[in-house]
Design an enzyme around this catalytic site. Structure first.
Site, PDB file in Angstrom:
ATOM      1  CE  LYS A  24      42.773  -5.154  37.697  1.00 57.81           C
ATOM      2  NZ  LYS A  24      43.574  -6.172  38.412  1.00 57.81           N
TER       3      LYS A  24
ATOM      4  N   GLY B 259      44.286  -4.421  43.064  1.00 55.42           N
ATOM      5  CA  GLY B 259      45.367  -3.742  42.383  1.00 55.42           C
ATOM      6  C   GLY B 259      45.725  -4.400  41.069  1.00 55.42           C
TER       7      GLY B 259
ATOM      8  N   GLY C  36      42.940 -23.918  39.556  1.00 54.27           N
ATOM      9  CA  GLY C  36      41.804 -24.208  38.687  1.00 54.27           C
ATOM     10  C   GLY C  36      40.468 -23.771  39.240  1.00 54.27           C
TER      11      GLY C  36
END
Length: 242
Positions: free
Chosen positions: A37, A110, A202
């Site tokens: 990340k 990103g 979901g």
């Protein structure tokens, strides 16, 4: 270099869940996976971020996070307001390259869209992808507005000489409307890149074992999955002719 950059057309389009699906599918194929990340915003010091969510859903993934800022803003803005050091594209590229020496696949996620700024100099995820010479997966929404945003993202990637390998719809609704169904046909036409999957809405709420079991069904063979674009189009998209 086994690096794949994951960008979105905007925030909240399902990028983290798609990243988890790609990771889970690669793991199921026997590959070692790391997720990086680039910058996490809007999360406190002891709260799980997006990389942790990928690990929770996908399983045995090495996770990394270059920086974390408390306010849910663009990384450059969040870093400035917090009085902290920003992340620079070369740092993203260097960390990803190191992870690539130790793993079969590195997924670089990103923050928001492709050109969201990481630092005061205007550094972006696109700059990091250029340094890495890495292909890019574009995660897009299903509904109105997605054609423009996705085409602009792909155009920017191509203008930089980068490889947009395809588009994944990050949250395909259980009851798609006309706009969503038409976008299935139109996205490949306006972008010139293939659809590489559609993750159902979901999906992130599934239990991790259930998520890992079905993730390959949401992704095309280019991403090591078994998703059949033609069958999905036949089932979901309207006819081109009235």
């Amino acid at each position: 270099m086994p690096v794949l950059v994951m960008t979105g057309t905007n925030t909240e389009v399902g990028k983290t869940v798609v990243t988890a699906a790609v990771a889970a599918t690669a793991l199921a194929g026997g590959r070692s996976v790391a997720v990086l990340k680039a910058a996490q915003t809007g999360v406190g010091p002891n709260e799980p971020g997006d990389a942790a969510e990928v690990v929770r859903l996908a399983g045995a993934v090495t996770s990394g996070e270059l920086a974390r800022y408390p306010e849910p803003l663009a990384p450059a803005t969040a870093a400035r307001r917090a009085g902290r050091t920003p992340v620079h594209p070369h740092e993203i590229a260097e960390r990803a390259a190191k992870l690539a020496t130790e793993h079969d696949l590195v997924l670089v996620e990103g923050a928001g869209g492709l050109l969201v700024r990481f630092d005061a100099a205007g550094g972006t995820l696109a700059d990091a992808a250029e340094l890495l010479r890495a292909p890019v997966v574009v995660v897009a929404s299903a509904g109105l507005g997605t054609l423009n945003a996705t085409e602009l993202t792909v155009r920017e990637l191509r203008g930089r000489g980068l490889d947009p390998v395809g588009v994944v719809i990050g949250s395909w609704p259980a009851a798609p409307g006309l706009a969503e169904r038409c976008n299935l046909l139109d996205l490949p036409d306006v972008t010139g890149v293939p659809l590489l999957g559609a993750v159902p809405e979901g999906a992130g709420r599934l239990t991790p074992p259930a998520f890992r079991a079905v993730a390959p069904q949401w992704l095309a063979p280019r991403l090591d999955g078994v998703w059949d674009a033609e069958a999905f189009h036949t089932r979901e998209a309207p006819s081109r002719a009235r």
